[in-house]
Design an enzyme around this catalytic site. Structure first.
Site, PDB file in Angstrom:
ATOM      1  N   ASP A   1       2.067   2.679   1.945  1.00 43.26           N
ATOM      2  CA  ASP A   1       2.604   2.854   3.287  1.00 43.26           C
ATOM      3  C   ASP A   1       3.785   1.915   3.502  1.00 43.26           C
ATOM      4  O   ASP A   1       3.902   0.872   2.851  1.00 43.26           O
ATOM      5  CB  ASP A   1       1.538   2.571   4.343  1.00 43.26           C
ATOM      6  CG  ASP A   1       0.365   3.526   4.259  1.00 43.26           C
ATOM      7  OD1 ASP A   1       0.561   4.648   3.753  1.00 43.26           O
ATOM      8  OD2 ASP A   1      -0.737   3.151   4.696  1.00 43.26           O
ATOM      9  N   ARG A   2       4.613   2.263   4.450  1.00 40.34           N
ATOM     10  CA  ARG A   2       5.823   1.481   4.748  1.00 40.34           C
ATOM     11  C   ARG A   2       5.541  -0.013   4.889  1.00 40.34           C
ATOM     12  O   ARG A   2       6.253  -0.858   4.331  1.00 40.34           O
ATOM     13  CB  ARG A   2       6.432   2.023   6.041  1.00 40.34           C
ATOM     14  CG  ARG A   2       7.646   1.278   6.555  1.00 40.34           C
ATOM     15  CD  ARG A   2       7.928   1.676   8.005  1.00 40.34           C
ATOM     16  NE  ARG A   2       6.851   1.224   8.887  1.00 40.34           N
ATOM     17  CZ  ARG A   2       6.409   1.927   9.937  1.00 40.34           C
ATOM     18  NH1 ARG A   2       6.925   3.099  10.219  1.00 40.34           N
ATOM     19  NH2 ARG A   2       5.435   1.433  10.696  1.00 40.34           N
TER      20      ARG A   2
END
Length: 345
Positions: free
Chosen positions: A136-137
């Site tokens: 995830d970011r």
């Protein structure tokens, strides 16, 4: 009179026959509509709550900040955790998109004499680069990039078949679990609003709106510290403990007024579902600090958190070409190191 009665009688008989056919057609249509209505009503119900309203604006701001950072991001040699002729592993920073990280790999792999030309886009990379895993970011840690299509196919299959062991660490805020080790098994899927949610384990395999199905997900959590107590442990293969296994079949009961603890955990995800650890932490009532999408605190003890605190600590797998065991570990980020400095036995 007979001339008048005959057409009326004929018309009556004809109408009765037509109505009979029309009635059968209506009954068929109603049965189909009823079946479709029942199937719609029988879609599995998500057991985790919808996204909090506060998360929309915060997530948008975080995404914009990450886009700016990612557009100028470049890997350095110190980010490399492992490198051979078939694959490279790097330590992804928090707040950087995976695709931006991948785009910066060719320059760091190039010979120094070619690096300037690569940065200007004048020379194609000799490698066929693929992300073997994604984060995830705002999740930091180990990312593996393969250097050819052949190696990518083998390693991606290993991930799909659960042949890759993964460990993560996270800092959570909530009511501390009573057990030191917990395994949670549930369903995973997108709700009709497009958000990832926890579903009952018994719903695995059932169809969701949009045509996808509920998939299984399983995570084992090891409690490393609660409010600074207990000692940190090195990553290890989690022991199976049936007494501490939670099979999700209904909504979690969370006491919102209960005392909030600071909990440092290690997670061993068996499956690799999107947002798996974040969802399971939310279900257990220990959402990750800063994870506003899944009810994690945005502000804690006078400080505002701009990202969630989740780190991909290690990956271990059989090398796709040599067959030798490979263990790749990423150094802990600052927030995790600070937690450990405060931990006492």
């Amino acid at each position: 009179m007979p001339l008048l009665s005959l057409p009326q009688q004929t018309f009556f008989l004809y109408s009765q026959k037509t109505l009979s056919k029309f009635t059968k057609a209506l009954l068929f249509l109603f049965s189909k509509m009823s079946t479709n209505s029942n199937s719609f009503q029988n879609y599995p119900t998500p057991l985790s709550p919808p996204l909090p309203s506060i998360s929309k604006d915060i997530e948008l701001a975080r995404a914009m900040t990450a886009s700016s950072k990612s557009s100028v991001f470049g890997l350095s040699r110190s980010d490399i955790l492992y490198d051979d002729e078939w694959l490279i592993a790097v330590n992804k920073p928090q707040g950087i998109y995976c695709d931006s990280l991948l785009a910066s790999v060719p320059r760091i792999l190039a010979d120094p004499a070619d690096s300037d030309r690569l940065s200007e886009g004048n020379q194609a990379s000799p490698y066929e680069l693929h992300l073997a895993n994604r984060l995830d970011r705002d999740t930091s840690g180990v990312m593996v990039i393969t250097k050819s299509h052949k190696v990518a196919a083998v390693l991606v299959k290993a991930f799909t078949n659960h042949k890759v062991q993964k460990t993560y660490v996270a800092f959570c805020i909530g009511s501390a679990p009573q057990s030191e080790r917990i395994t949670i098994k549930s369903g995973h899927g997108r709700s009709k609003f497009g958000a990832w949610r926890v579903y009952a384990a018994g719903d695995v395999g059932r169809k969701l709106p949009g045509g996808s199905i509920v998939r299984d997900m399983e995570t084992t959590f090891e409690i490393l510290s609660i409010n600074g107590k207990r000692s940190y442990k090195e990553p290890s293969e989690p022991m199976k403990d049936e007494e501490n296994t939670i099979i999700v079949e209904e909504k979690a009961v969370i006491d919102v007024d209960a005392k909030k603890d600071e909990i440092f955990v290690r997670a061993f995800p068996r499956s690799g579902r999107t947002h798996q650890i974040r969802l399971h932490c939310q279900y257990l009532g220990i959402p990750i600090r800063g994870d506003v999408k899944y009810e994690g605190v945005y502000e804690w003890k006078g400080r505002t958190y701009d990202a969630h605190e989740l780190h991909a600590e290690s990956l271990s797998f059989q090398h796709p070409i040599t067959g030798f065991p490979v263990l790749i570990q990423a150094p802990l980020p600052l927030w995790a190191s600070q937690v450990l400095q405060l931990v006492t036995d």
